[in-house]
Each structure stands twice: as C-alpha cells, then as structure tokens.
Design an enzyme around this catalytic site. Structure first.
Site, short mmCIF file in Angstrom:
data_model
loop_
_atom_site.label_atom_id
_atom_site.label_comp_id
_atom_site.label_asym_id
_atom_site.label_seq_id
_atom_site.Cartn_x
_atom_site.Cartn_y
_atom_site.Cartn_z
N LEU A 108 0.86 -1.18 0.00
CA LEU A 108 0.00 0.00 0.00
C LEU A 108 0.89 1.23 0.00
O LEU A 108 1.89 1.26 0.73
CB LEU A 108 -0.88 -0.08 1.24
CG LEU A 108 -1.59 1.06 1.92
CD1 LEU A 108 -2.68 0.49 2.81
CD2 LEU A 108 -0.69 1.97 2.74
N ASN A 109 0.57 2.23 -0.84
CA ASN A 109 1.17 3.55 -0.64
C ASN A 109 0.09 4.62 -0.59
O ASN A 109 -0.85 4.43 0.20
CB ASN A 109 2.38 3.84 -1.53
CG ASN A 109 2.21 3.83 -3.02
OD1 ASN A 109 2.04 2.78 -3.61
ND2 ASN A 109 2.27 4.97 -3.64
N ASP A 110 0.18 5.69 -1.32
CA ASP A 110 -0.63 6.90 -1.09
C ASP A 110 -2.13 6.67 -0.87
O ASP A 110 -2.77 5.92 -1.62
CB ASP A 110 -0.58 7.83 -2.31
CG ASP A 110 0.79 8.03 -2.86
OD1 ASP A 110 1.75 7.48 -2.34
OD2 ASP A 110 0.89 8.76 -3.86
N GLU B 143 5.23 16.20 -5.64
CA GLU B 143 4.21 15.16 -5.79
C GLU B 143 2.99 15.48 -4.93
O GLU B 143 3.08 16.21 -3.94
CB GLU B 143 4.78 13.79 -5.38
CG GLU B 143 5.87 13.29 -6.31
CD GLU B 143 6.22 11.82 -6.08
OE1 GLU B 143 6.32 11.08 -7.05
OE2 GLU B 143 6.41 11.41 -4.92
N ASP C 128 -1.02 13.39 -10.18
CA ASP C 128 -1.69 13.46 -8.89
C ASP C 128 -2.69 14.63 -8.79
O ASP C 128 -2.56 15.53 -7.95
CB ASP C 128 -0.66 13.56 -7.73
CG ASP C 128 0.43 12.50 -7.81
OD1 ASP C 128 0.16 11.43 -8.39
OD2 ASP C 128 1.54 12.73 -7.29
N TYR D 94 -2.26 5.70 -11.15
CA TYR D 94 -1.49 6.45 -10.16
C TYR D 94 -2.44 7.29 -9.28
O TYR D 94 -3.66 7.26 -9.43
CB TYR D 94 -0.47 7.34 -10.88
CG TYR D 94 0.87 6.67 -11.10
CD1 TYR D 94 1.00 5.28 -11.11
CD2 TYR D 94 2.02 7.43 -11.31
CE1 TYR D 94 2.25 4.68 -11.31
CE2 TYR D 94 3.26 6.83 -11.50
CZ TYR D 94 3.37 5.46 -11.51
OH TYR D 94 4.59 4.88 -11.71
N SER D 95 -1.82 8.09 -8.43
CA SER D 95 -2.60 8.79 -7.39
C SER D 95 -3.55 9.83 -7.94
O SER D 95 -3.35 10.38 -9.03
CB SER D 95 -1.65 9.45 -6.39
OG SER D 95 -1.17 8.45 -5.54
C1 FRU Z 1 3.71 9.48 -4.39
C2 FRU Z 1 3.66 8.88 -5.77
C3 FRU Z 1 2.75 9.68 -6.68
C4 FRU Z 1 2.32 8.68 -7.70
C5 FRU Z 1 2.18 7.43 -6.86
C6 FRU Z 1 2.48 6.16 -7.56
O1 FRU Z 1 4.04 8.57 -3.39
O2 FRU Z 1 4.96 8.79 -6.31
O3 FRU Z 1 3.35 10.84 -7.23
O4 FRU Z 1 1.12 9.03 -8.31
O5 FRU Z 1 3.08 7.58 -5.78
O6 FRU Z 1 2.20 5.07 -6.74
#
Ligand code: FRU
Length: 498
Positions: free
Chosen positions: A45-47, A230, A177, A106-107
């Site tokens: 998991l990220n953003d 970002e 983003d 992406y985000s």
């Molecule tokens: C930030 C980021 C965003 C991108 C996403 C990809 O953590 O690098 O800029 O959209 O993660 O997972």
C-alpha cells in the site's frame, strides 16, 4: 502473477486472488499487525487516494499492489469506514486496464458535486519502443483521467481529460496526482510537476464543468525547492489558502528536510483574477521519518481530515517478515491556531480508549517506571512541567535490548525522536528533531504507539512527528527520566479494536 508493464484486468485479480489463499491466511495470522492503523491484507500500500465522505460513509481509496510487497502494480484499492477504526476492505477497484492507464492507476482524488463523486487520477504510461528514453523528459506519458460514481462502489467509464501534450511545453514527463478545489463557482485542479530544468512545481488548471480544463498558471517558489512536487493538495482554512505537497530532492538544512523526500505545508496568497501569487511560510508538515503523500478531505460535519502514507520512498521499510508492506497514519483533524495548521488524531479514536491509568504531578528525576504505564497499542497524554531541569527523556517500546527515546531539551527547546536502539538493522544514529515552544514551562505531548509506529503530537498538534520503529512487539516498557526535577502528568489508554 502480473507481468510488469502489461495491462491488468479485474479478471486477472480474481484469478490471482484464488491462488493467494495461503498468503492471505499467513498475513491475517501475523501477530505483528498494527491494531488501529490501516494495513493491507496482502501486498503493498502507498498513497491514500480519492478521500471523501459520501452519504455518511468515508471512502479511502489508495495505491495498492494486491499480491506483491514491492509495489510495482498500481491499482486503486478501496476501504470504507464510518468511525476511522473499523474498515471494510473492497480490494482493488480501479485497474490499469486501458491504453490510457496501462502502466499504473497512479494517485488522484475525489470531488463531490451534484450528488456525484468525481474522481481524477493519473494514468501512467511507460514506452519501450526506443532505447534512448531517459524516462524523465522522454519515454513516459501522464494522462489525467476522470470517472464518477453515484455511491462510491460502482464507477462510470474512464474518460481521458488531458495527455502529456496538453501540459505546458517545458514540462518533463512527470506531471501527476490531480486534486480539485472549488472557489467562486469555478473548479481548479492542481497537478504535481517537474519541468525540463528539473524544477518542482504545481500546475493550476481551471474548469466550469469538471470536464474541460484550461491551463491557468504554474505555482512554485522563487528559488528552486526540489525537482518534483508530488501529490499537491490545495484547500482553504480560515480564509487562507494552503498547499500541502511533497517536494522531492530538497537539500537538508540543519534539522530541516532530513528525509529523502519531504512533505511541506505552504501558505498561498493567490489572486484568481490576475494570477498573481505568493507562497509564504513553508514548513515541514511532519517531522518524523515515515510520512508521505498525505491527502485531505472535507467531511460532512465540516472537518478537514488528513491521512498520510506512514512510510515513504527510498526509505528503510517496516520489517517485512510476512512479505507485505505499508500502512496509513491515524486520520488527523486539521485546525488553525495562531496562523498555523495543527494536526490532532481524529476524535473518533477516543471512543476506543480503555484501561485508563493516570498520574498527576509526579516528580521525575532518575529513571522511573510508573505502574500500568506501558504498552504497544496505546494513546498517551503527557504534560511536562517545571523549570528545574535541562533534559527529559521518555523511553518507549523498551525491553532489555531495545528502546526508542523522546528527548525534550529545555535549553535548546528541541524535541528529538531517537530510534537508534529500536532494533533498526543498520547500526546508525537515527534521530529527527524539531524546535518546540515551551509555553509557561509546560510541554504537552500526545503519543500514539501502535506496535511499530509512533506518532507524536506536540502542544495540541502544533507539530507532529511520525516514525516507524523496529522493535519486537513484546517490548512494551515505558520509563521517564530527567536531569533535574520535572513534574509529569501522564495518562495512558489502551486502544482496543474489536
Ligand atoms: C507518491 C507517488 C505519486 C504517484 C504514486 C504512484 O508517493 O509517487 O506521485 O502518483 O506515488 O504510486
């Protein structure tokens, strides 16, 4: 398993889901999972993405790789919650399954208008038809895409709004983003960007229908501040515009910007008629090691709530014994105090406090443990009072070998978090510090410890530090020490989630 840079469909996920039963069970049985933080069931998991509250339910979408802990496949996962403690998990719901987003969903964000949730995100593309791409100024595509929903669960078809060719000519391929902000009946979109010179900035677009977007301006600092910004978020609090974003590649300045990538808050004075603007008061938004890509939403009761990824890129990661990775911060309520944004744990957390133990005005000098003040999934409220000391130390998550320290240095007016002895693999000094204000000789701390995470809120959230530690979960001791006389009030609650 998925092949890198190939489209992934819902049907692929469903097939992999069946194949991953054992993995799912292994993770579910993991005794080390955080108790009151969002963590994935498997994978990475990220953003946080698309945060919104719709008809009473909070929707939290997020960057999600369902079955690999390495984060290479980007879908949007989906959780819902009503209380920020119990979450329902819907797995991945938006897939990189079209030409416009084939290499990553992406985000992005959500914006509610006319009883509809409007989503915006970046469709990531990577080209392999030539061998001279640098993947900064060439070889990538960043499409801005939208879709909508009437309930947060069923989505309309994706619609392409802008491609790399629609961004200003001097932009690199890194533009992404999208987040939406409404003012005076107009919609504004901010996009994080890097130009061809390697300068980080925000692109501002304007629309009257959420479909047709016109480029309006670029927003950046007079001096270069990082090479890429970002996840920009633009919102208003108490009549002041703020940007929270993640400038990458900012050089360390003293105790500031010590992480590889930063999260900063900036005041923005913007005249939407003339496009004149000024950025003021840039501040690190969280001073710990492990905080990135936060996003805010406005709730139906008018609160602005922020959730961050409690990790970051290019940073040592949480011990990955079960091969999964990533967690979100506790949601935070933002408020204004003395012209700055304060962050406090969302008030709903208080409903899950139990086993309260409290001490008032204990005079601390040599190292002291207080009966009942310990634990690894706890909410601690602490007041440090008095004039007659130089340094006060709190040891957390301690056993014979390990501990993490919070050190308040009264002469320097600094608060330091030290995880050097937390069990971190590399034996390096590992500290982050910040200047704090000591009001009438009192410092208030609220500390959330949840197994491997420590979130420290100072003076009602004027400053925050979020970090991960690496200590075995049975190390749960807490002790206090001072090199003078400090008067300590402390209250401990366990956080119990059933
Ligand atoms: C930030 C980021 C965003 C991108 C996403 C990809 O953590 O690098 O800029 O959209 O993660 O997972």
């Amino acid at each position: 398993m998925f092949e890198k840079y190939k489209k992934v469909y819902k049907a692929d996920y469903e097939k992999w889901y069946k194949e991953n039963e054992a993995y799912r069970q292994r993770v579910a049985a993991d005794q080390d999972r955080l108790k009151f933080h969002l963590m994935p069931k498997t994978g990475w998991l990220n953003d946080p993405n698309g945060l919104c509250q719709f008809n009473g339910t909070y929707h939290i979408y997020y960057q999600y790789t369902p079955f690999e802990p390495t984060g290479e496949l980007k879908t949007w996962g989906h959780y819902t919650t009503k209380d920020f403690i119990h979450y329902e998990d819907f797995g991945p719901v938006v897939f990189p399954d079209e030409d416009m987003d084939a290499h990553g969903v992406y985000s992005g964000s959500a914006f509610i208008e006319d009883d509809t949730i409007h989503y915006f995100y970046t469709g990531n593309l990577k080209y392999f038809d030539r061998d001279d791409y640098d993947y900064i100024n060439s070889g990538r595509g960043s499409n801005t895409i939208t879709f909508t929903s009437k309930d947060g669960y069923e989505f309309t078809k994706k619609e392409l709004l802008m491609t790399t060719d629609d961004y200003p000519a001097d932009m690199s391929n890194h533009v992404r983003d999208p987040k939406i902000f409404k003012k005076n009946e107009k919609y504004y979109m901010v996009l994080g960007a890097r130009d061809v010179e390697g300068v980080g900035m925000i692109l501002l677009y304007e629309s009257t229908d959420l479909k047709n977007w016109t480029y309006k301006n670029r927003i950046t600092t007079p001096q270069k501040f990082g090479y890429m910004w970002e996840c920009p978020d633009l919102f208003e609090m108490d009549g002041q515009l703020y940007i929270i974003c993640c400038p990458q590649g900012v050089e360390t300045q003293g105790i500031d910007y010590e992480n590889v990538h930063q999260v900063t808050a900036m005041k923005l004075d913007y005249d939407f008629d003339t496009d004149k603007y000024e950025i003021k008061d840039i501040k690190l938004f969280d001073r710990g090691f492990d905080f990135y890509a936060p996003q805010t939403m406005e709730t139906e009761d008018g609160r602005r709530i922020l959730i961050g990824w409690m990790q970051s890129w290019d940073n040592p990661m949480y011990p990955d014994t079960q091969r999964y990775s990533g967690m979100m911060t506790v949601p935070r309520e933002l408020s204004m105090k003395g012209g700055r944004i304060c962050q406090k744990p969302v008030r709903e957390l208080e409903n899950y406090r139990s086993n309260v133990i409290s001490y008032d005005n204990v005079c601390i000098h040599e190292e002291t443990e207080l009966k009942g003040i310990s634990g690894r999934s706890i909410d601690l409220e602490i007041a440090l009072k008095g004039k007659e000391y130089g340094k006060f130390r709190i040891k957390l998550a301690a056993d014979e070998k390990h501990y993490s320290e919070i050190i308040y240095d009264k002469d320097e007016k600094t608060l330091t978090f030290d995880r050097t002895h937390s069990g971190f693999k590399k034996d390096t000094i590992s500290t982050r510090s910040m200047y704090v204000s000591d009001k009438k000789d009192v410092i208030n701390l609220r500390i959330l410890v949840d197994r491997f995470s420590v979130e420290i809120f100072v003076n009602d959230g004027e400053q925050v530090m979020t970090s991960l530690i690496y200590t075995p979960v049975d190390a749960s001791g807490i002790s206090f020490a001072s090199n003078g006389n400090t008067h300590l009030d402390v209250t401990k609650y366990d956080i119990e989630v059933k």
